[in-house]
Design a protein around this motif. Structure first.
Motif, PDB file in Angstrom:
ATOM      1  N   GLY A   1       0.853  -1.190   0.000  1.00 35.23           N
ATOM      2  CA  GLY A   1       0.000   0.000   0.000  1.00 35.23           C
ATOM      3  C   GLY A   1       0.889   1.240   0.000  1.00 35.23           C
ATOM      4  O   GLY A   1       2.126   1.141   0.029  1.00 35.23           O
ATOM      5  N   GLY A   2       0.257   2.419  -0.003  1.00 35.32           N
ATOM      6  CA  GLY A   2       1.020   3.661  -0.022  1.00 35.32           C
ATOM      7  C   GLY A   2       1.941   3.787   1.182  1.00 35.32           C
ATOM      8  O   GLY A   2       3.090   4.248   1.066  1.00 35.32           O
ATOM      9  N   ALA A   3       1.466   3.363   2.380  1.00 34.66           N
ATOM     10  CA  ALA A   3       2.275   3.478   3.599  1.00 34.66           C
ATOM     11  C   ALA A   3       3.546   2.642   3.466  1.00 34.66           C
ATOM     12  O   ALA A   3       4.636   3.056   3.884  1.00 34.66           O
ATOM     13  CB  ALA A   3       1.458   3.019   4.814  1.00 34.66           C
TER      14      ALA A   3
ATOM     15  N   SER B   1      -5.516   3.211  -7.472  1.00 35.35           N
ATOM     16  CA  SER B   1      -5.702   3.078  -6.020  1.00 35.35           C
ATOM     17  C   SER B   1      -6.114   1.658  -5.703  1.00 35.35           C
ATOM     18  O   SER B   1      -6.631   0.945  -6.575  1.00 35.35           O
ATOM     19  CB  SER B   1      -6.787   4.038  -5.517  1.00 35.35           C
ATOM     20  OG  SER B   1      -8.074   3.500  -5.736  1.00 35.35           O
ATOM     21  N   ARG B   2      -5.880   1.284  -4.442  1.00 33.51           N
ATOM     22  CA  ARG B   2      -6.425  -0.009  -4.034  1.00 33.51           C
ATOM     23  C   ARG B   2      -7.948   0.095  -4.060  1.00 33.51           C
ATOM     24  O   ARG B   2      -8.508   1.197  -4.021  1.00 33.51           O
ATOM     25  CB  ARG B   2      -5.887  -0.422  -2.670  1.00 33.51           C
ATOM     26  CG  ARG B   2      -6.141   0.557  -1.571  1.00 33.51           C
ATOM     27  CD  ARG B   2      -5.203   0.267  -0.402  1.00 33.51           C
ATOM     28  NE  ARG B   2      -5.162   1.398   0.494  1.00 33.51           N
ATOM     29  CZ  ARG B   2      -6.080   1.621   1.428  1.00 33.51           C
ATOM     30  NH1 ARG B   2      -7.096   0.792   1.580  1.00 33.51           N
ATOM     31  NH2 ARG B   2      -5.981   2.670   2.201  1.00 33.51           N
TER      32      ARG B   2
ATOM     33  N   GLY C   1      -5.058  -1.118  -9.801  1.00 34.35           N
ATOM     34  CA  GLY C   1      -5.061  -1.310  -8.345  1.00 34.35           C
ATOM     35  C   GLY C   1      -5.778  -2.598  -8.008  1.00 34.35           C
ATOM     36  O   GLY C   1      -6.634  -3.055  -8.758  1.00 34.35           O
TER      37      GLY C   1
ATOM     38  N   VAL D   1       3.314   1.472 -12.452  1.00 25.09           N
ATOM     39  CA  VAL D   1       2.431   2.644 -12.383  1.00 25.09           C
ATOM     40  C   VAL D   1       2.916   3.802 -13.271  1.00 25.09           C
ATOM     41  O   VAL D   1       2.112   4.385 -14.008  1.00 25.09           O
ATOM     42  CB  VAL D   1       2.237   3.079 -10.907  1.00 25.09           C
ATOM     43  CG1 VAL D   1       1.641   4.476 -10.801  1.00 25.09           C
ATOM     44  CG2 VAL D   1       1.345   2.070 -10.191  1.00 25.09           C
TER      45      VAL D   1
ATOM     46  N   GLU E   1      -8.541  12.023   1.969  1.00 26.37           N
ATOM     47  CA  GLU E   1      -7.305  11.257   1.721  1.00 26.37           C
ATOM     48  C   GLU E   1      -6.246  11.807   2.680  1.00 26.37           C
ATOM     49  O   GLU E   1      -6.020  13.028   2.697  1.00 26.37           O
ATOM     50  CB  GLU E   1      -6.918  11.470   0.259  1.00 26.37           C
ATOM     51  CG  GLU E   1      -5.700  10.760  -0.223  1.00 26.37           C
ATOM     52  CD  GLU E   1      -5.838   9.242  -0.292  1.00 26.37           C
ATOM     53  OE1 GLU E   1      -5.117   8.594   0.469  1.00 26.37           O
ATOM     54  OE2 GLU E   1      -6.618   8.722  -1.093  1.00 26.37           O
TER      55      GLU E   1
END
Ligand code: UDP
Length: 382
Positions: free
Chosen positions: A16-18, A209-210, A236, A272, A290
């Motif tokens: 994920g982004g984190a 995005s997920r 995603g 991506v 967000e």
């Protein structure tokens, strides 16, 4: 700089982004850090491939039963947290500071930090409010932060404000914006549209995005129903709990009129930048704020015109009207109009994109993020 060893902790091993953001930080600090994850997965592989030392604790995903919406903790989850905390404390003793990258890993790290007598930093990448978390979870996280965290790093002002509004101590918080390496976006060659099933001459809207309902894909699909000449590339996968059901809903809608043949779901991808380069416009239609939104920065680094929901950290990244079009979250008509505007005024779209690209390149660099994070670590170790 003080050379204290750092133990990064994340519960997730998906990308994920984190996790992608921690990947950059852990690579930069790999000479003086280890990473602990609570399950095996692609994040572990990416860390190892980049020379970062990783340990897996509780390899069966023991924390999976704890949801952001959980109200009363089950006996199983309390046991899972205390067992993991005990194991993590053993590893923590070989380090000077714990650095938790997610709410779940922060709760375990806060307990481990007490046992191991080490300070803990929480990199907060979530907006702690009732749209994302149960009231019980918010209380627990804020209590743990206020009593145990040496510092809280927030990935945007919006994230910091939500933490303070929930009762978090303001003096704990430092905002460090996410930063993204521009090179992969600048060097990307577009993926051929034919291989994605997209018509060569179509106007293509991209989403990256997920597949969680709050990321707003329903809003985008509603807008696309009213734009018969537009095609969409939906990139995603379903990463976290509840996302698999949502993916099925989206796939079935994409196979039904009026979207049939125009909406292309390609799943989670690791190319991506090349996929962004294939799109005419990138849309991020989240219906909840967000916290930051890496894809907002990435879309502009890829030099694509951008439409995003006007909430949360997004408002700190781009200025509405000059760098991107920001539409009210959940507003289908506004999103439809924005897509129409950018498709019919390519000159105006290009001007906004150029201004946005210059701004994000200067303001959201990977080096600035690493410097910001390192300063907080140094302060805690001082
Ligand atoms: N992403 C990816 N593959 C995909 C979809 C997304 O690598 O198929 C990346 C995307 O480029 C971005 C990250 O996942 O770097 C998502 O971060 P963001 O902050 O936008 O959202 P989060 O997942 O943290 O909610």
């Amino acid at each position: 700089m003080s050379e204290g060893r750092i133990l990064f902790v994340d519960h997730a091993a998906v990308l994920g982004g984190a996790e992608l953001s921690l990947l950059d930080i852990a690579i930069a600090l790999r000479e003086r850090s280890n990473v602990v994850l609570f399950e095996h997965g692609p994040f572990e592989e990416r860390l190892r491939a980049n020379g970062v030392a990783v340990r897996i604790l509780g390899g069966s995903g023991a924390l999976r039963s704890i949801k952001k919406s959980s109200t009363i903790p089950s006996a199983r989850s309390v046991l899972a947290v205390s067992n993991l905390a005990r194991d993590l404390a053993r590893t923590a003793r070989e380090h000077e500071v714990l650095y938790a990258n997610s709410p779940k890993s922060f709760l375990v790290s806060a307990a481990a930090a007490v046992i191991a007598r080490r300070p803990v930093i929480w990199h907060l990448r979530d907006i702690i409010d009732p749209t994302h978390f149960s009231a019980a979870n918010i209380r627990l996280m804020v209590l743990a932060a206020n009593t145990r965290a040496a510092r809280v790093i927030a990935n945007s002002r919006a994230t910091a404000d939500a933490f303070v509004a929930a009762g978090g101590k303001p003096q704990l918080v430092t905002v460090v914006y996410n930063g993204i390496d521009p090179r992969p976006f600048e060097e990307a060659t577009p993926v051929s549209r034919a291989t994605l099933g997209i018509d060569e001459d179509a106007f293509v809207v991209g989403s990256f995005s997920r597949l969680h309902p709050w990321k707003g894909l329903r809003v985008l699909f509603d807008a696309l129903e009213e734009l018969p000449n537009v095609q969409a590339l939906i990139v995603g996968g379903a990463l976290f709990s509840g996302e698999a059901e949502f993916e099925m809903e989206l796939r079935s809608r994409a196979n039904t009129d009026p979207l049939r043949g125009r909406v292309h779901l390609v799943g989670a991808r690791d190319d991506v930048p090349a996929l962004m380069a294939t799109c005419d416009v990138i849309v991020h239609a989240a219906i909840a704020p967000e916290p930051f939104g890496r894809v907002i920065v990435e879309a502009l680094l890829a030099r694509r015109p951008l439409i995003a929901a006007n909430a949360g950290g997004v408002r700190e990244i781009v200025e509405n009207g000059t760098m991107a079009i920001l539409t009210p979250p959940g507003d289908v008509a506004a999103l439809r109009d924005a897509i129409e505007l950018l498709s019919s005024h390519p000159g105006r779209a290009a001007l906004m994109m150029e201004a946005g690209a210059r701004h994000v390149r200067a303001s959201f660099s990977r080096d600035a993020m690493i410097a910001g994070v390192t300063r907080v670590i140094e302060d805690v170790l001082a």
